[in-house]
Scaffold this motif. Sequence first.
Motif, short mmCIF file in Angstrom:
data_model
loop_
_atom_site.label_atom_id
_atom_site.label_comp_id
_atom_site.label_asym_id
_atom_site.label_seq_id
_atom_site.Cartn_x
_atom_site.Cartn_y
_atom_site.Cartn_z
N THR A 19 0.83 -1.21 0.00
CA THR A 19 0.00 0.00 0.00
C THR A 19 0.87 1.25 0.00
O THR A 19 0.57 2.22 -0.71
N GLY A 20 1.94 1.25 0.77
CA GLY A 20 2.85 2.40 0.81
C GLY A 20 3.51 2.66 -0.53
O GLY A 20 3.60 3.80 -0.98
N VAL A 21 3.97 1.61 -1.19
CA VAL A 21 4.62 1.76 -2.50
C VAL A 21 3.62 2.26 -3.54
O VAL A 21 3.92 3.16 -4.33
N VAL A 22 2.42 1.69 -3.55
CA VAL A 22 1.39 2.12 -4.50
C VAL A 22 1.02 3.58 -4.25
O VAL A 22 0.86 4.37 -5.19
N SER A 23 0.90 3.98 -2.98
CA SER A 23 0.57 5.37 -2.65
C SER A 23 1.68 6.32 -3.09
O SER A 23 1.40 7.42 -3.59
N LEU A 24 2.92 5.92 -2.93
CA LEU A 24 4.05 6.75 -3.36
C LEU A 24 4.04 6.93 -4.88
O LEU A 24 4.17 8.05 -5.37
N ILE A 25 3.85 5.86 -5.61
CA ILE A 25 3.81 5.94 -7.08
C ILE A 25 2.63 6.81 -7.53
O ILE A 25 2.77 7.66 -8.41
N TYR A 26 1.47 6.63 -6.92
CA TYR A 26 0.30 7.43 -7.27
C TYR A 26 0.54 8.91 -6.98
O TYR A 26 0.22 9.78 -7.78
N SER A 27 1.12 9.20 -5.83
CA SER A 27 1.40 10.59 -5.45
C SER A 27 2.37 11.25 -6.43
O SER A 27 2.18 12.40 -6.83
N ARG A 32 2.93 15.31 -10.74
CA ARG A 32 3.84 15.66 -11.83
C ARG A 32 3.22 16.78 -12.67
O ARG A 32 2.01 16.81 -12.89
N VAL A 33 4.05 17.67 -13.13
CA VAL A 33 3.59 18.80 -13.94
C VAL A 33 3.19 18.31 -15.32
O VAL A 33 3.90 17.52 -15.94
N LYS A 34 2.05 18.77 -15.79
CA LYS A 34 1.58 18.44 -17.13
C LYS A 34 1.45 19.74 -17.91
O LYS A 34 0.50 20.49 -17.71
N LEU A 35 2.42 20.00 -18.77
CA LEU A 35 2.39 21.20 -19.61
C LEU A 35 1.95 20.83 -21.01
O LEU A 35 2.37 19.80 -21.55
N SER A 36 1.16 21.69 -21.58
CA SER A 36 0.70 21.49 -22.95
C SER A 36 1.02 22.75 -23.75
O SER A 36 0.85 23.86 -23.25
N ILE A 37 1.47 22.56 -24.95
CA ILE A 37 1.72 23.68 -25.85
C ILE A 37 0.83 23.47 -27.06
O ILE A 37 0.87 22.41 -27.70
N SER A 38 0.00 24.46 -27.35
CA SER A 38 -0.98 24.29 -28.42
C SER A 38 -1.24 25.61 -29.12
O SER A 38 -0.63 26.63 -28.81
N LYS A 39 -2.18 25.58 -30.03
CA LYS A 39 -2.63 26.74 -30.80
C LYS A 39 -1.46 27.45 -31.48
O LYS A 39 -1.22 28.63 -31.28
N PHE A 40 -0.75 26.69 -32.29
CA PHE A 40 0.38 27.25 -33.04
C PHE A 40 -0.16 28.00 -34.25
O PHE A 40 -0.80 27.42 -35.11
N HIS A 41 0.09 29.31 -34.29
CA HIS A 41 -0.39 30.14 -35.40
C HIS A 41 0.73 31.03 -35.91
O HIS A 41 1.60 31.44 -35.15
N LYS A 42 0.69 31.29 -37.19
CA LYS A 42 1.56 32.31 -37.76
C LYS A 42 0.67 33.26 -38.55
O LYS A 42 -0.27 32.85 -39.22
N LYS A 43 0.97 34.55 -38.40
CA LYS A 43 0.17 35.56 -39.09
C LYS A 43 1.04 36.78 -39.31
O LYS A 43 2.08 36.95 -38.69
N HIS A 152 9.09 15.42 -17.07
CA HIS A 152 9.22 13.99 -17.34
C HIS A 152 9.79 13.35 -16.08
O HIS A 152 9.96 14.02 -15.06
N TYR A 153 10.13 12.11 -16.13
CA TYR A 153 10.54 11.38 -14.93
C TYR A 153 11.71 12.04 -14.21
O TYR A 153 11.67 12.25 -13.01
N LEU A 154 12.77 12.39 -14.91
CA LEU A 154 13.92 13.00 -14.27
C LEU A 154 14.30 14.34 -14.88
O LEU A 154 15.33 14.89 -14.54
N SER A 155 13.49 14.87 -15.75
CA SER A 155 13.85 16.08 -16.49
C SER A 155 12.92 17.24 -16.15
O SER A 155 11.71 17.06 -15.99
N LYS A 156 13.49 18.44 -16.09
CA LYS A 156 12.71 19.65 -15.88
C LYS A 156 12.53 20.41 -17.19
O LYS A 156 12.09 21.55 -17.19
N THR A 157 12.88 19.81 -18.31
CA THR A 157 12.73 20.46 -19.61
C THR A 157 11.83 19.63 -20.51
O THR A 157 11.68 18.42 -20.35
N LYS A 158 11.25 20.33 -21.47
CA LYS A 158 10.40 19.68 -22.47
C LYS A 158 10.69 20.34 -23.81
O LYS A 158 10.72 21.56 -23.91
N SER A 159 10.91 19.55 -24.83
CA SER A 159 11.15 20.07 -26.18
C SER A 159 10.07 19.54 -27.11
O SER A 159 9.70 18.37 -27.03
#
Length: 168
Positions: A19-27, A32-43, A152-159
Motif C-alpha cells: 500500500t505504501g509503495v502504490v501510494s508513493l507511485i500514485y502521489s 507531476r507537472v503536465k504542460l501542454s503547448i498548443s494553438k500554433f499560429h503564424k500571421k 518527465h521522470y527525471l527532467s525539468k525540460t520539455k522540447s
Amino acid sequence: MFSLIDILNVSAAWIGAITGVVSLIYSLKVNRVKLSISKFHKKRMNEDSCYQYSFVLSNQSNSNVVIKNIQLFDKNGKEIFDNGFNPANALPEKKSDPFGLISSTQTLFNVDWYSEPFEDEIELNPYSFHKLSYYLNEPPHTIKIKTNRQIHYLSKTKSIHPIFNKAK
C-alpha cells in the motif's frame, strides 16, 4: 513453526508495504507537472511585415509551475530570438480619398499584432494558460521549455517540434 498471529503480522506488514509503495507511485504521478503547448499560429499584418509566430502554454496539472526559460531553435539548432518588429511602424500612412477626406488606419490596429516573447519567469497556476508570440525571420523548428519542477521522470525540460498554421 509459525503461529496464526505470526502469519497475520507478516501478512499485515506486506499489505502495508505494498500500500505504501502504490501510494508513493500514485502521489508522484498525480503531482507531476503536465504542460501542454498548443494553438500554433503564424500571421502577419500585411504583405510587407514579417510573420508573427504564437502559441499557448497551458498548465494542465493541479499544482503551480514556474516557467524558468523558453528557447526557440531553428532547424540547425541555433537559438533564435524575437527580431523586434514594431507593427506600429508598418501601418500605411493616412491617405485621402477622391473627395479629399483623410481615412484613418488607426481604427484597424489590433493589439495582438505586438509580440509577447518570454522575458522573465512565468508562474502558471493550476489549469491556467499564457500566450506567447514572437516576430521571427524563420519559423522555429524546436521550442524548449524549462521549469522549476519535473515534467518527465527525471527532467525539468520539455522540447517539442511545432507545426504553425496560418491564422485566419
